[in-house]
Design an enzyme around this catalytic site. Structure first.
Site, mmCIF file in Angstrom:
data_model
loop_
_atom_site.group_PDB
_atom_site.id
_atom_site.type_symbol
_atom_site.label_atom_id
_atom_site.label_comp_id
_atom_site.label_asym_id
_atom_site.label_seq_id
_atom_site.Cartn_x
_atom_site.Cartn_y
_atom_site.Cartn_z
ATOM 1 N N PRO A 63 0.842 -1.208 0.000
ATOM 2 C CA PRO A 63 0.000 0.000 0.000
ATOM 3 C C PRO A 63 0.879 1.260 0.000
ATOM 4 O O PRO A 63 1.795 1.374 0.801
ATOM 5 C CB PRO A 63 -0.784 -0.107 1.315
ATOM 6 N N GLU A 64 0.620 2.141 -0.948
ATOM 7 C CA GLU A 64 1.349 3.400 -1.007
ATOM 8 C C GLU A 64 0.398 4.534 -0.618
ATOM 9 O O GLU A 64 -0.742 4.269 -0.234
ATOM 10 C CB GLU A 64 1.943 3.598 -2.409
#
Ligand SMILES: [Zn+2]
Length: 273
Positions: A2-3
């Site tokens: 997840p960014e």
């Protein structure tokens, strides 16, 4: 992994459903995350005031303190109906007055930890600026990397210039900006940084609007897959034609991570390798 856009999508979902509610119960089935899950009993009975994001970190603000939640490589937070039995990787349940928020993490690189004022100052000192911070100018970024011969791609992943970019958005932004990922960071001039920062902001904004990517285990908190995967230009597309010039996209490994780029649109002048 997840960014920033995925974490922001989660932040919005959690905020929408849980702000103003009281944490009524916590069930920890597997405390062995990247850091052991601390005793959460003291947090029960506390009311959630806000959910903030800093880089890829979620900060759950209660009047009595802050809980830091990091999704690591494969962590996910999703609302589920209270009667849904937990699966093998569903390590922690947070119940807020009838709403069940479930933390799932197959690789267990995420963590949950109280964040006191000292720890928050240390985190701030280490993290780069948010992409939309007015202080994040091309001149500031250039000064920040002065003397750093490390490749610009690796500097982006390190996160002390711009917070929140991981492998996907670093590759995509460098492509949009026409910058070779192996260029030593110190060789980027202000025009390069202006293009790169603009590319990062545009990518993040589009991905947030789309609810994040679907590349790994990310889902929005409502359990829907993000819609961004189809928009990626180079990431995960080794050998496929560059969307601009049709040259096959190349993959190299930098700092143990795959980098995807177009050797024509991102000219290999002054690379670090
Ligand atoms: Zn190209």
């Amino acid at each position: 992994m997840p960014e920033l856009p995925e974490v922001e999508a989660v932040r919005r979902g959690v905020e929408e459903r849980l702000v103003g509610k009281i944490l009524t119960e916590v069930r920890v089935r597997e405390p062995r995350l990247r850091r052991p899950v601390p005793p959460l009993a003291p947090w029960i009975g506390r009311r959630l005031l806000r959910v903030e994001r800093r880089g890829k970190y979620l900060l759950w603000r209660f009047a009595e303190g802050t809980l830091l939640v990091h999704l690591g490589m494969s962590g996910r937070l999703a609302f589920v109906a209270p009667d849904v039995p937990p699966g093998r990787h569903d390590h922690v349940d947070f119940l807020f007055e009838g709403s069940l928020l479930r933390y799932t993490d197959p690789r267990r690189f995420g963590f949950i930890a109280p964040l006191d004022a000292d720890a928050e100052r240390a985190m701030e000192a280490r993290l780069g600026l948010e992409p939309w911070d007015e202080r994040l100018t091309p001149a500031w970024a250039r000064a920040k990397v002065r003397g750093r011969r490390r490749a610009v791609k690796e500097v982006l992943l390190f996160g002390d210039v711009v917070a929140g970019a991981g492998n996907i958005y670093a590759c995509e932004a460098l492509f949009l900006a026409g910058i070779h990922p192996g260029r030593p960071a110190e060789t980027l001039d202000e025009d390069d940084w202006a293009r790169l920062l603009a590319a990062l902001r545009a990518l993040f904004e589009a991905a947030i609007a789309a609810g994040g990517t679907t590349l790994r285990d990310h889902r929005t908190v409502a359990g829907e897959a993000g819609a961004y995967r189809g928009r990626l230009a180079v990431y995960g597309r080794e050998g496929e034609p560059c969307p601009r010039c049709a040259t096959p996209v190349r993959r190299v490994v930098q700092g143990g991570r795959s980098t995807f780029f177009c050797p024509v649109c991102q000219p290999p002048e002054r690379t670090a390798w």
